[in-house]
Design a protein around this motif. Structure first.
Motif, PDB file in Angstrom:
ATOM      1  N   TYR A  55      54.955  11.163 -23.698  1.00 61.45           N
ATOM      2  CA  TYR A  55      54.062  10.585 -24.707  1.00 61.45           C
ATOM      3  C   TYR A  55      52.902   9.808 -24.072  1.00 61.45           C
ATOM      4  O   TYR A  55      51.941   9.464 -24.749  1.00 61.45           O
ATOM      5  N   ASN A  75      63.807   3.837 -27.950  1.00 59.70           N
ATOM      6  CA  ASN A  75      64.934   4.122 -28.839  1.00 59.70           C
ATOM      7  C   ASN A  75      66.275   3.832 -28.170  1.00 59.70           C
ATOM      8  O   ASN A  75      66.325   3.696 -26.958  1.00 59.70           O
ATOM      9  N   ASP A 115      57.769   4.538 -35.090  1.00 59.32           N
ATOM     10  CA  ASP A 115      56.779   5.426 -35.720  1.00 59.32           C
ATOM     11  C   ASP A 115      57.322   6.180 -36.925  1.00 59.32           C
ATOM     12  O   ASP A 115      56.569   6.822 -37.638  1.00 59.32           O
ATOM     13  N   MET A 116      58.644   6.116 -37.162  1.00 60.37           N
ATOM     14  CA  MET A 116      59.168   6.964 -38.242  1.00 60.37           C
ATOM     15  C   MET A 116      58.604   6.602 -39.623  1.00 60.37           C
ATOM     16  O   MET A 116      58.101   7.481 -40.328  1.00 60.37           O
ATOM     17  N   HIS A 175      65.345   3.658 -38.636  1.00 60.35           N
ATOM     18  CA  HIS A 175      65.799   5.031 -38.901  1.00 60.35           C
ATOM     19  C   HIS A 175      66.837   5.033 -40.028  1.00 60.35           C
ATOM     20  O   HIS A 175      67.698   5.924 -40.086  1.00 60.35           O
ATOM     21  N   ARG A 183      52.176  15.958 -38.220  1.00 60.37           N
ATOM     22  CA  ARG A 183      52.639  16.239 -36.859  1.00 60.37           C
ATOM     23  C   ARG A 183      54.125  16.559 -36.938  1.00 60.37           C
ATOM     24  O   ARG A 183      54.672  16.662 -38.024  1.00 60.37           O
ATOM     25  N   TYR A 192      66.381  10.341 -41.619  1.00 60.92           N
ATOM     26  CA  TYR A 192      67.637  10.548 -40.879  1.00 60.92           C
ATOM     27  C   TYR A 192      68.896  10.339 -41.719  1.00 60.92           C
ATOM     28  O   TYR A 192      69.995  10.489 -41.197  1.00 60.92           O
ATOM     29  N   ARG A 213      57.751  20.327 -25.387  1.00 54.71           N
ATOM     30  CA  ARG A 213      56.801  19.251 -25.117  1.00 54.71           C
ATOM     31  C   ARG A 213      56.736  18.878 -23.630  1.00 54.71           C
ATOM     32  O   ARG A 213      55.657  18.754 -23.056  1.00 54.71           O
TER      33      ARG A 213
HETATM   34  C1  G6P Z   1      60.537  10.443 -34.544  1.00 58.05           C
HETATM   35  C2  G6P Z   1      61.284   9.156 -34.464  1.00 58.05           C
HETATM   36  C3  G6P Z   1      61.345   8.679 -33.048  1.00 58.05           C
HETATM   37  C4  G6P Z   1      61.947   9.755 -32.184  1.00 58.05           C
HETATM   38  C5  G6P Z   1      61.202  11.042 -32.326  1.00 58.05           C
HETATM   39  C6  G6P Z   1      61.946  12.151 -31.604  1.00 58.05           C
HETATM   40  O1  G6P Z   1      59.200  10.259 -34.226  1.00 58.05           O
HETATM   41  O2  G6P Z   1      60.707   8.157 -35.244  1.00 58.05           O
HETATM   42  O3  G6P Z   1      62.118   7.518 -32.993  1.00 58.05           O
HETATM   43  O4  G6P Z   1      61.947   9.359 -30.843  1.00 58.05           O
HETATM   44  O5  G6P Z   1      61.086  11.377 -33.647  1.00 58.05           O
HETATM   45  O6  G6P Z   1      61.172  13.277 -31.576  1.00 58.05           O
HETATM   46  P1  G6P Z   1      61.532  14.472 -30.631  1.00 58.05           P
HETATM   47  O7  G6P Z   1      60.384  15.383 -30.772  1.00 58.05           O
HETATM   48  O8  G6P Z   1      61.688  13.898 -29.236  1.00 58.05           O
HETATM   49  O9  G6P Z   1      62.817  15.042 -31.137  1.00 58.05           O
END
Ligand code: G6P
Length: 440
Positions: A13, A145, A168-169, A198, A236, A264, A292
């Motif tokens: 990131y 996290n 960011d969720m 979450h 996104r 979640y 990614r």
């Molecule tokens: C969301 C959650 C984050 C988490 C991410 C995982 O953005 O809010 O807490 O880390 O998803 O995304 P990924 O693409 O790594 O599965």
């Protein structure tokens, strides 16, 4: 201008955060950026590419990348922390060990989330100690996290530190809600939201004139969840797994139509569905490593080879601009309203005052002032109490090195159920985390 340390410099990131910071320089001027990571190789590639980006777009910013804590945290105003202790190899184990036993395998939910939590506390506390030693006036903006367990660990182990936990969720979902409501931006909405990270719900959403947006958003969510495909607009996280999660929010909503949920709850309330729709041999960690991680590292290599980032297709982490909003609130006393993970202290009635809850706060130079939520419905309160006990037991287990308490934590997770099975999974997790966990 400010000096920033990015802890977890080697994160996938990091480049998008750098691009986001550059995009926001007029709102948040920067004089120095330091990358800190304990993995030299991983960070080097990302740092070499980011150094080129900075050289081309903002040569006035001083740049340094280091694995030395003193260099990483000296003369710093803000630490932006996004570390992943154990990296994706350990995330894969967090996901696959429970799944092998028919239990949800997810990075922050259930047994895997607890396992990750016990690894992360050590890493985040270490960063806090470096920050306090070398830049005692700095703030840490932490989005490592699993945010709830990390926040509880920090509350217990470093109660007076200047750390703000943010995720960011809710931001991602609010961006979707804004699209549904036909608004330009989530910032055109004022929300009431409560829960754990979450693990929270919106119960009031208004536009700038105070009009209630809940009915229009609820109507959409009842049919589509937070999936925006119908509106031809993706914000996104649009790969199949995430689309499924957004779509499934409608089932969660149907179970309780008073509030709008974070996504979640799929894992907690519809665990069987979640397990059935996960490939236990190729989990999210595999997708991210092959997707990614590869994409970002390849792109960084290309930038380094060409010695220019003029044609890079690295994306700006637009959604991550909430980190700038938070830094600005502290630096410029903006009193912006934002969702943070803070100590409850009575904000949500009937929930432990020491719980680390996610609620709206007004943020100024002295930090966050949480807003009061008041009474919440029994369904939500029950779920919060149960999950909170899981998180508190996990942290107690960490601090007291207690096998018994960690077994209780796993057993109490709504994703689990059977205590014997919880023990089997726990024993496998202990073995997998031998290099990371305290000795239980
Ligand atoms: C969301 C959650 C984050 C988490 C991410 C995982 O953005 O809010 O807490 O880390 O998803 O995304 P990924 O693409 O790594 O599965």
């Amino acid at each position: 201008a400010f000096s920033i340390s990015i802890a977890g410099g080697g994160s996938t990131y990091t480049p998008e955060i750098i691009l986001m910071l550059l995009e926001n320089l007029d709102r948040f001027p920067i004089r120095k950026i330091i990358f800190y990571d304990n993995d030299y190789e991983r960070q080097k590639l990302v740092a070499d590419a980011c150094e080129i980006i900075l050289r081309e777009r903002a040569p006035e910013i001083e740049f340094l990348s280091t694995t030395n804590p003193k260099d990483g945290f000296t003369d710093i105003d803000f630490v932006m922390a996004h570390i992943r202790v154990g990296k994706y190899e350990m995330r894969e184990k967090d996901e696959k060990i429970p799944l092998e036993h028919g239990i949800v395998g997810q990075e922050t939910c259930g047994p895997g989330g607890i396992a990750y939590g016990l690894r992360s506390i050590t890493g985040v506390v270490e960063l806090i100690d470096y920050m306090e030693e070398y830049s005692p006036n700095a703030w840490m903006l932490n989005y490592s996290n699993p945010a709830s367990i990390v926040a509880e660990g920090v509350r217990v182990l470093r109660p007076d530190s200047k750390v703000l936990n943010i995720c960011d969720m809710p931001i991602d979902i609010e961006e979707r809600m804004a699209v549904i409501a036909g608004l330009e931006s989530r910032k055109d909405m004022t929300v009431r939201y409560y829960g754990l990270n979450h693990f929270g719900w919106w119960d009031d959403i208004r536009d700038k004139d105070g009009n209630d947006l809940m009915p229009v958003i609820k109507k959409y969510v009842l049919e589509n969840g937070y999936n925006l495909e119908l509106l031809n607009k993706e914000v996104r996280l649009n790969d199949p797994d995430w689309l499924d999660t957004y779509r499934f929010a409608k089932e969660v909503y149907r179970l309780d139509t008073e509030t709008l949920p974070t996504t979640y709850f799929k894992y907690y309330l519809f665990s069987d569905y979640a397990v059935k729709h996960t490939d236990k041999n190729y989990t999210r960690a595999n997708q991210v490593m092959d997707g990614r991680e590869k994409r970002v590292f390849d792109e960084c290599s290309t930038i380094v080879e060409k010695n220019t980032a003029k044609e890079t297709n690295l994306e700006i982490g637009v959604h991550a601009s909430y980190i700038v909003d938070l830094a600005r609130a502290l630096a410029f006393n903006t009193h912006e309203r934002m969702l943070l993970i803070v100590e409850n202290k009575g904000a949500i009635c009937g929930v432990d005052p020491t719980a680390m809850v996610e609620i709206p706060c007004i943020v100024g130079a002295n930090g966050p002032e949480p807003l009061s939520i008041g009474e919440i419905p029994t369904f939500q309160r029950g779920l919060i109490q149960q999950q909170l006990a899981v998180e508190k037991l996990a942290v107690e287990a960490y601090v007291e090195e207690s096998y018994q308490k960690l077994w209780q934590a796993l057993t109490l997770s709504r994703t689990m159920g059977d205590a014997d099975l919880a023990k089997v999974i726990l024993d496998e997790l202990i073995e997998a985390n031998i290099d990371y966990w305290p000795n239980l």
